[in-house]
Design a protein around this motif. Structure first.
Motif, PDB file in Angstrom:
ATOM      1  N   THR A 159      -0.707   9.628  42.992  1.00  0.00           N
ATOM      2  CA  THR A 159      -1.044   9.784  41.433  1.00  0.00           C
ATOM      3  C   THR A 159      -2.659   8.854  41.337  1.00  0.00           C
ATOM      4  OG1 THR A 159       1.086   8.946  41.040  1.00  0.00           O
ATOM      5  CG2 THR A 159       0.577   8.319  39.532  1.00  0.00           C
ATOM      6  N   ILE A 160      -3.360   9.011  40.106  1.00  0.00           N
ATOM      7  CA  ILE A 160      -5.042   8.680  40.038  1.00  0.00           C
ATOM      8  C   ILE A 160      -4.510   8.735  37.920  1.00  0.00           C
ATOM      9  CG2 ILE A 160      -5.504  10.004  41.767  1.00  0.00           C
ATOM     10  CD1 ILE A 160      -6.635  12.315  40.020  1.00  0.00           C
ATOM     11  N   VAL A 161      -5.169   8.384  38.168  1.00  0.00           N
ATOM     12  CA  VAL A 161      -6.097   8.114  36.364  1.00  0.00           C
ATOM     13  C   VAL A 161      -7.181   8.789  36.564  1.00  0.00           C
ATOM     14  CG1 VAL A 161      -6.386   6.852  33.912  1.00  0.00           C
ATOM     15  CG2 VAL A 161      -5.005   5.861  36.240  1.00  0.00           C
ATOM     16  N   ARG A 162      -7.215  10.182  34.782  1.00  0.00           N
ATOM     17  CA  ARG A 162      -8.346  11.473  35.478  1.00  0.00           C
ATOM     18  C   ARG A 162      -8.796  11.004  33.256  1.00  0.00           C
ATOM     19  NH1 ARG A 162      -6.289  16.510  37.111  1.00  0.00           N
ATOM     20  NH2 ARG A 162      -4.419  16.860  35.088  1.00  0.00           N
ATOM     21  N   TYR A 163     -10.000  11.380  33.453  1.00  0.00           N
ATOM     22  CA  TYR A 163     -10.095  11.717  31.903  1.00  0.00           C
ATOM     23  C   TYR A 163      -9.320  12.209  30.728  1.00  0.00           C
ATOM     24  CZ  TYR A 163     -13.803  12.941  28.056  1.00  0.00           C
ATOM     25  OH  TYR A 163     -14.079  12.737  26.260  1.00  0.00           O
ATOM     26  N   LEU A 164      -9.209  12.426  29.818  1.00  0.00           N
ATOM     27  CA  LEU A 164      -8.744  13.918  29.188  1.00  0.00           C
ATOM     28  C   LEU A 164      -9.673  13.886  27.321  1.00  0.00           C
ATOM     29  CD1 LEU A 164      -6.214  15.002  28.271  1.00  0.00           C
ATOM     30  CD2 LEU A 164      -5.363  13.119  27.342  1.00  0.00           C
ATOM     31  N   PRO A 165      -9.925  14.713  27.692  1.00  0.00           N
ATOM     32  CA  PRO A 165     -11.216  14.421  26.463  1.00  0.00           C
ATOM     33  C   PRO A 165     -10.388  15.672  25.166  1.00  0.00           C
ATOM     34  CG  PRO A 165     -11.546  16.895  27.644  1.00  0.00           C
ATOM     35  CD  PRO A 165     -10.892  15.597  28.173  1.00  0.00           C
ATOM     36  N   ASN A 166     -11.311  15.219  23.788  1.00  0.00           N
ATOM     37  CA  ASN A 166     -10.685  14.955  22.690  1.00  0.00           C
ATOM     38  C   ASN A 166      -9.180  14.909  22.067  1.00  0.00           C
ATOM     39  OD1 ASN A 166     -13.353  16.745  22.059  1.00  0.00           O
ATOM     40  ND2 ASN A 166     -12.130  18.674  23.320  1.00  0.00           N
ATOM     41  N   ALA A 167      -8.962  13.584  22.661  1.00  0.00           N
ATOM     42  CA  ALA A 167      -7.562  12.860  22.601  1.00  0.00           C
ATOM     43  C   ALA A 167      -7.933  11.643  22.588  1.00  0.00           C
ATOM     44  CB  ALA A 167      -6.471  13.145  23.844  1.00  0.00           C
ATOM     45  N   VAL A 168      -7.147  10.721  21.293  1.00  0.00           N
ATOM     46  CA  VAL A 168      -7.252  10.058  20.459  1.00  0.00           C
ATOM     47  C   VAL A 168      -6.757   8.385  21.768  1.00  0.00           C
ATOM     48  CG1 VAL A 168      -6.081   8.025  19.234  1.00  0.00           C
ATOM     49  CG2 VAL A 168      -5.973  10.276  18.832  1.00  0.00           C
ATOM     50  N   THR A 213     -12.074   0.554  32.738  1.00  0.00           N
ATOM     51  CA  THR A 213     -12.799  -0.711  33.353  1.00  0.00           C
ATOM     52  C   THR A 213     -14.259  -0.356  32.320  1.00  0.00           C
ATOM     53  OG1 THR A 213     -12.056  -0.838  35.163  1.00  0.00           O
ATOM     54  CG2 THR A 213     -14.036  -2.342  34.884  1.00  0.00           C
ATOM     55  N   PHE A 214     -14.239  -2.017  31.805  1.00  0.00           N
ATOM     56  CA  PHE A 214     -15.396  -2.364  30.695  1.00  0.00           C
ATOM     57  C   PHE A 214     -17.161  -2.432  31.915  1.00  0.00           C
ATOM     58  CE2 PHE A 214     -18.799  -4.755  28.652  1.00  0.00           C
ATOM     59  CZ  PHE A 214     -18.704  -4.309  27.575  1.00  0.00           C
ATOM     60  N   TYR A 215     -18.177  -1.723  31.584  1.00  0.00           N
ATOM     61  CA  TYR A 215     -19.208  -1.673  31.521  1.00  0.00           C
ATOM     62  C   TYR A 215     -20.241  -1.699  30.810  1.00  0.00           C
ATOM     63  CZ  TYR A 215     -17.084   0.079  37.188  1.00  0.00           C
ATOM     64  OH  TYR A 215     -16.235  -0.186  37.701  1.00  0.00           O
ATOM     65  N   ASP A 216     -21.961  -2.636  31.623  1.00  0.00           N
ATOM     66  CA  ASP A 216     -22.813  -2.762  30.183  1.00  0.00           C
ATOM     67  C   ASP A 216     -23.284  -1.110  30.314  1.00  0.00           C
ATOM     68  OD1 ASP A 216     -21.749  -5.406  29.304  1.00  0.00           O
ATOM     69  OD2 ASP A 216     -22.686  -5.653  31.533  1.00  0.00           O
ATOM     70  N   SER A 217     -23.659  -0.923  31.136  1.00  0.00           N
ATOM     71  CA  SER A 217     -23.778   0.988  31.355  1.00  0.00           C
ATOM     72  C   SER A 217     -23.203   2.104  32.056  1.00  0.00           C
ATOM     73  CB  SER A 217     -25.572   0.759  31.544  1.00  0.00           C
ATOM     74  OG  SER A 217     -25.538  -0.363  32.741  1.00  0.00           O
ATOM     75  N   ALA A 218     -23.393   3.150  32.072  1.00  0.00           N
ATOM     76  CA  ALA A 218     -23.011   4.459  33.109  1.00  0.00           C
ATOM     77  C   ALA A 218     -23.022   3.595  34.366  1.00  0.00           C
ATOM     78  CB  ALA A 218     -23.364   5.556  32.391  1.00  0.00           C
ATOM     79  N   PRO A 219     -22.170   3.588  35.392  1.00  0.00           N
ATOM     80  CA  PRO A 219     -21.587   3.221  36.703  1.00  0.00           C
ATOM     81  C   PRO A 219     -21.777   4.993  37.068  1.00  0.00           C
ATOM     82  CG  PRO A 219     -19.651   2.726  35.408  1.00  0.00           C
ATOM     83  CD  PRO A 219     -20.032   2.844  34.568  1.00  0.00           C
ATOM     84  N   THR A 220     -22.191   4.318  38.179  1.00  0.00           N
ATOM     85  CA  THR A 220     -22.211   5.431  39.325  1.00  0.00           C
ATOM     86  C   THR A 220     -20.415   5.306  40.337  1.00  0.00           C
ATOM     87  OG1 THR A 220     -24.870   5.892  39.089  1.00  0.00           O
ATOM     88  CG2 THR A 220     -23.329   6.644  40.817  1.00  0.00           C
ATOM     89  N   THR A 272     -14.749   4.989  25.629  1.00  0.00           N
ATOM     90  CA  THR A 272     -15.034   4.025  24.589  1.00  0.00           C
ATOM     91  C   THR A 272     -15.957   5.264  23.463  1.00  0.00           C
ATOM     92  OG1 THR A 272     -14.386   1.682  25.529  1.00  0.00           O
ATOM     93  CG2 THR A 272     -15.581   2.100  23.082  1.00  0.00           C
ATOM     94  N   ASN A 273     -16.744   5.393  24.257  1.00  0.00           N
ATOM     95  CA  ASN A 273     -17.065   6.406  22.942  1.00  0.00           C
ATOM     96  C   ASN A 273     -18.147   7.614  24.024  1.00  0.00           C
ATOM     97  OD1 ASN A 273     -18.160   4.522  21.118  1.00  0.00           O
ATOM     98  ND2 ASN A 273     -18.970   3.616  22.187  1.00  0.00           N
ATOM     99  N   PRO A 274     -17.002   9.024  24.056  1.00  0.00           N
ATOM    100  CA  PRO A 274     -18.045   9.712  24.947  1.00  0.00           C
ATOM    101  C   PRO A 274     -18.709   9.894  25.015  1.00  0.00           C
ATOM    102  CG  PRO A 274     -15.181  10.190  24.108  1.00  0.00           C
ATOM    103  CD  PRO A 274     -15.874   8.889  23.610  1.00  0.00           C
ATOM    104  N   GLY A 275     -19.019  10.597  25.786  1.00  0.00           N
ATOM    105  CA  GLY A 275     -20.833  11.176  25.912  1.00  0.00           C
ATOM    106  C   GLY A 275     -21.877   9.869  26.227  1.00  0.00           C
ATOM    107  N   SER A 276     -21.755   8.684  25.900  1.00  0.00           N
ATOM    108  CA  SER A 276     -22.610   7.727  25.716  1.00  0.00           C
ATOM    109  C   SER A 276     -22.572   7.397  26.707  1.00  0.00           C
ATOM    110  CB  SER A 276     -21.620   6.770  24.720  1.00  0.00           C
ATOM    111  OG  SER A 276     -22.541   5.616  25.220  1.00  0.00           O
ATOM    112  N   THR A 277     -24.283   6.736  27.619  1.00  0.00           N
ATOM    113  CA  THR A 277     -24.736   6.161  28.941  1.00  0.00           C
ATOM    114  C   THR A 277     -24.223   4.585  28.616  1.00  0.00           C
ATOM    115  OG1 THR A 277     -26.533   6.287  28.773  1.00  0.00           O
ATOM    116  CG2 THR A 277     -24.897   8.050  29.881  1.00  0.00           C
ATOM    117  N   GLY A 278     -23.865   3.366  27.105  1.00  0.00           N
ATOM    118  CA  GLY A 278     -23.672   2.465  27.167  1.00  0.00           C
ATOM    119  C   GLY A 278     -22.976   1.640  27.376  1.00  0.00           C
ATOM    120  N   PRO A 279     -22.995   0.753  26.499  1.00  0.00           N
ATOM    121  CA  PRO A 279     -21.419  -0.616  26.912  1.00  0.00           C
ATOM    122  C   PRO A 279     -19.977   0.350  26.873  1.00  0.00           C
ATOM    123  CG  PRO A 279     -23.250  -1.695  25.834  1.00  0.00           C
ATOM    124  CD  PRO A 279     -23.593  -0.327  25.891  1.00  0.00           C
TER     125      PRO A 279
END
Length: 869
Positions: free
Chosen positions: A656-665, A719-726, A737-744
């Motif tokens: 069981t894992i968590v993954r990104y779900l685009p275009n959702a609240v 998880t919160f990061y100041d910038s896009a993690p790798t 939080t802001n899909p497409g953004s590489t910021g916080p």
């Protein structure tokens, strides 16, 4: 759709053609070997082992005997026309040996029980008197792991068999009482679902209550596969034996399994009138009555038996929210009628009925919610953060919950099994058919407090039909095989009503969800043994499986929820699993073996899915398993030592894992995927010894090295990061939080989790037991039993959370039993978990809402009065 249908038709043709060949070969065998019961025997005077071997050939009958038992005995000559049983009776006459016909028509040679000693001042005992024989050697245990009755010591597989007597010594009332019954085996209650048991063998198992998922450890009762998690906490009343098989089982079982199997066999009619039973009274309001009555209807032809269990239990928990109320109780009525027809020496037909009416109270959990979880921040119910590996005090059973007496699981189960065993000369046909229907209704309080935050109902009807037809050949001295076909159809639905109030100021949401699945299985399986010499045997087998699952999901929506409906195209999987092995008898009392087998666990759908992407399906997982073993008896069966070394290589593990779900609240979803691989190796040692008459020592020790070979996933959500993690294993994170953004922002990030422990996979597990019997003259004898269990550190969670770490467990059980001289009556006093060790059983974390723990059972005691008349 076309491809799926094509695979379906192809699988159907293969299965159908194989079944026709199977039936045709049986019919030809029947024609070639049909004959009357009586036949001509010409067996001269000779040593008993040679005579029994010759008898088996001339009678076309399987005979089971121990070489040590018949050693030194001389057989009587048998010449003339007799039925097989008449001939065997003549053969054994005067030898002190007799035989019994097992439920599968095997003739098992055994010693004649000596009459009880005659006291000088008493008249001779009557014909029905029986003497309790003190322990003088390690018990000869019968295994059915290879679909034939044979001594466990001649079975080239890692297997532990607990006879009815062994279960009685452990005072195991149900499967949950057998937590550490065998090396590298872990059986536990599934969280607050008291009626559920979860099984882990060699570090692999599943503790989800979701019926859409195939369990990696299969449960069989009287040869019938039970796929439902809420049918697993079975009572051990009127059980003949429990056999735990470790490692993949596929080439000899109707339903394949990737991690292991548990076989339960209930007692068959004895053929003589008899009444057995026991009454158990214990703390926490425990009261149980078990009774079984055997009735011969037509002597030697038709026998019947009825077994009944009635039990009640108040529960371990005191509810301070409703003073004086107990929680977690259980009431059960279990009724099992059975009738057996034996029209001749070759045919046995047994019908087994089953009815269970079971009410199980929800076991409360311990609140461990912390900020920012809403149960703590919004409702003010903050739990205490648990120190990893710490134990709990007895205060864990004092709870404040708005659970009520109606918060229970209501189970009604009924079913019927038909078992036909037919010896046809060149072999034996076994046909097992079953129909089982379950109605389950839950009313559950999910939050572990008196806050009206979250409750739910679960209405789960289920039915299954299965048929297994197999043929065990005995036509050749140097070769034998078992081959069969199997079919299963099961259907279940789940209707959930969810009442959720996230904060005190929010309105309560009333949600409705629906899940339905139809599952069909067809398989063809077989295994053959080529006896190169009397000591060397080569084994090969295989299994072809076709599976199809149809699935419907209506995700939670505002009641009455007419909006959502997900119905993907049915999914089909096929698999072929081979097996190869070799075993060699080093001496008459020692055997070494090596096996390779491939296990398979079917794919499935996500029962908690809420979107078209999360519904799945996920694919099957597989394992390549290698095992070396040694089985040996020493010093005239005063010592038994069995050893197994294994390596299991798992691919496509379902996790069981968590993954990104685009275009959702809420742009995330929790799914099951084939996210990992694992390498598991270990050692298992089982010892039994009878150093002096009346004293038996038992011990088992296992070591497990279970590690993920790869596991790249997000397990804990954003998880919160100041910038896009790798990611360390799977590319960049996704900003939710802001899909497409590489910021916080909050990022979903797949990380390398191959360093986390596998769930419920302790490195070390030790069990040591002692049984001592001493006579009390003409009164009878006393039996003292003690048992110690040690389990090293483990983690109860799938994602390896620190809070889920459980420290080592040390358990002590003991009992004292008095039995009369004939073994007809007994009274026992027992205690379990005498040191009152209360440890972590499971952990539930619902990300933003709450966290809770469930704990093990406390110290308990009981008095048991038994009779066997």
């Amino acid at each position: 759709m076309f491809k799926g249908n094509l695979v379906h038709h192809r699988a159907s043709r293969v299965a159908g053609f194989s079944a026709l060949l199977f039936i045709a070969s049986l019919m030809m065998s029947l024609v070639a070997h049909a004959q009357s019961d009586a036949r001509v025997f010409e067996i001269p005077v000779q040593p008993m082992d040679s005579a029994l071997t010759q008898f088996a050939v001339e009678a076309d009958q399987q005979v089971l005997f121990s070489a040590d038992l018949v050693k030194g005995h001389q057989a009587k000559a048998v010449s003339g026309r007799y039925t097989p049983t008449q001939a065997l009776t003549l053969l054994l006459s005067g030898s002190g040996l007799t035989y019994e016909v097992t439920s599968s028509n095997v003739l098992m040679v055994k010693p004649v029980a000596d009459p009880p000693p005659e006291p000088a001042h008493n008249p001779a005992p009557g014909p029905q008197s029986r003497q309790v024989v003190p322990i003088s050697a390690v018990e000869t245990v019968i295994s059915t792991a290879r679909k034939r009755e044979e001594p466990l010591q001649e079975t080239p597989a890692a297997s532990t068999v607990l006879s009815g007597q062994a279960l009685e010594v452990q005072f195991a009332n149900d499967l949950k009482d057998m937590s550490f019954a065998a090396p590298n085996v872990n059986i536990a209650r599934l969280g607050g679902f008291s009626g559920y048991a979860t099984f882990f063998i060699r570090g692999i198992g599943d503790d989800r209550p979701d019926s859409t998922v195939a369990p990696p450890v299969a449960l069989f009762v009287d040869g019938v596969y039970l796929p439902r998690p809420n049918n697993t906490a079975l009572d051990m009343f009127d059980v003949e034996s429990v056999e735990i098989l470790r490692g993949p089982q596929g080439t000899l079982f109707g339903r394949n399994t990737s991690a292991g199997a548990i076989q339960i066999r209930t007692r068959r009619p004895s053929g003589e009138f008899g009444v057995r039973g026991k009454v158990t009274v214990g703390d926490y309001g425990l009261l149980e009555l078990r009774a079984a009555v055997d009735v011969p209807i037509v002597q030697g032809k038709v026998d019947a038996k009825v077994a009944v269990l009635a039990s009640q239990f108040d529960g371990y928990y005191k509810n301070t929210f409703h003073p004086g109320e107990k929680l977690g109780g259980e009431n059960t009525l279990n009724f099992r009628p059975m009738i057996r027809f034996r029209p001749n020496d070759h045919l046995t037909w047994t019908l087994i009925g089953e009815y269970i009416d079971n009410d199980v109270g929800q076991s409360p959990a311990i609140n461990a919610s912390t900020p920012p979880q809403l149960l703590c921040t919004a409702w003010g119910y903050c739990g205490q953060t648990r120190v990893p590996r710490s134990k709990f005090s007895k205060d864990a059973f004092n709870v404040s919950s708005d659970l009520g007496q109606d918060d229970v699981m209501h189970n009604k189960i009924w079913g019927i099994t038909s078992e036909l065993v037919w010896n046809v000369g060149p072999g034996e046909i076994t046909w097992i058919s079953n129909y089982r229907k379950t109605k389950s209704f839950f009313l559950l309080e999910v939050d572990p407090t008196s806050a009206p935050m979250w409750s739910t109902t679960r209405d789960e009807p289920h039915n299954q039909q299965s048929t297994e037809l197999r043929f065990a050949s005995t036509a050749w001295d140097s070769f034998d095989f078992v081959a069969g076909v199997y079919a299963l159809r099961q259907k279940f639905s789940l209707t959930r009503e969810i009442f959720l109030q996230a904060t005190p100021a929010a309105a309560q949401s009333h949600l409705l969800a629906y899940t339905e699945q139809t599952h069909k299985v067809v398989s063809v399986f077989g295994e053959g043994n080529y006896h190169v010499t009397d000591r060397l045997t080569l084994t090969a087998g295989g299994r072809y499986t076709w599976e199809k699952k149809s699935f419907i999901q209506e995700p939670p929506g505002a009641y009455p929820n007419t909006a959502g409906h997900l119905e993907p195209d049915p999914k089909t999987w096929t698999d072929f699993g081979p097996k190869a092995g070799i075993n060699y008898k080093i001496t008459d009392e020692a055997m070494a073996y090596f096996t390779y087998s491939r296990g398979f666990r079917s794919g499935g759908w996500n029962g908690q899915a809420s979107t078209p992407t999360s519904i799945g399906p996920f694919d099957p997982e597989s394992v390549n398993a290698y095992e070396f073993g040694l089985k040996s008896d020493w010093f005239d069966k005063r010592l038994r030592a069995n050893l197994a070394l294994f390596l299991d290589d798992y691919k496509n593990l379902q996790r069981t894992i968590v993954r990104y779900l685009p275009n959702a609240v809420n742009p995330q979803e929790v799914v099951t995927e084939n996210a990992a691989g694992a390498s598991i190796k270990g050692v298992e040692l089982e010892l039994s010894a009878v150093p002096v008459e009346g004293l038996q020592l038992n011990a088992s020790l296992s070591y497990l090295d279970a590690k993920y070979s790869d596991f790249c996933a997000d397990l804990d959500g954003p998880t919160f990061y100041d910038s896009a993690p790798t990611s360390s294993c799977g590319g960049p994170g996704v900003n939710v939080t802001n899909p497409g953004s590489t910021g916080p922002g909050n990022y979903l990030l797949s990380e390398d989790h191959s360093n986390i422990p596998l769930q419920r996979a302790p490195a070390w597990q030790l069990t040591a037991g002692v049984t001592y019997e001493f006579p009390l003259g003409n009164l009878g004898y006393l039996q003292l039993n003690g048992r110690y269990t040690y389990v090293s550190n483990l983690n109860v969670t799938l994602d390896g959370m620190a809070e889920g770490e459980r420290g080592s467990v040390n358990l002590v059980d003991a009992s004292i039993t008095f039995k009369d001289v004939d073994g007809r009556y007994s009274i026992a006093f027992y205690g379990k978990n005498l040191t009152n060790e209360i440890y972590l059983n499971s952990l539930t974390r619902v990300a933003t809402l709450l966290t809770s723990y469930a704990v093990s059972e406390p110290r308990t005691w009981g008095i048991e009065i038994s009779w066997d008349l």
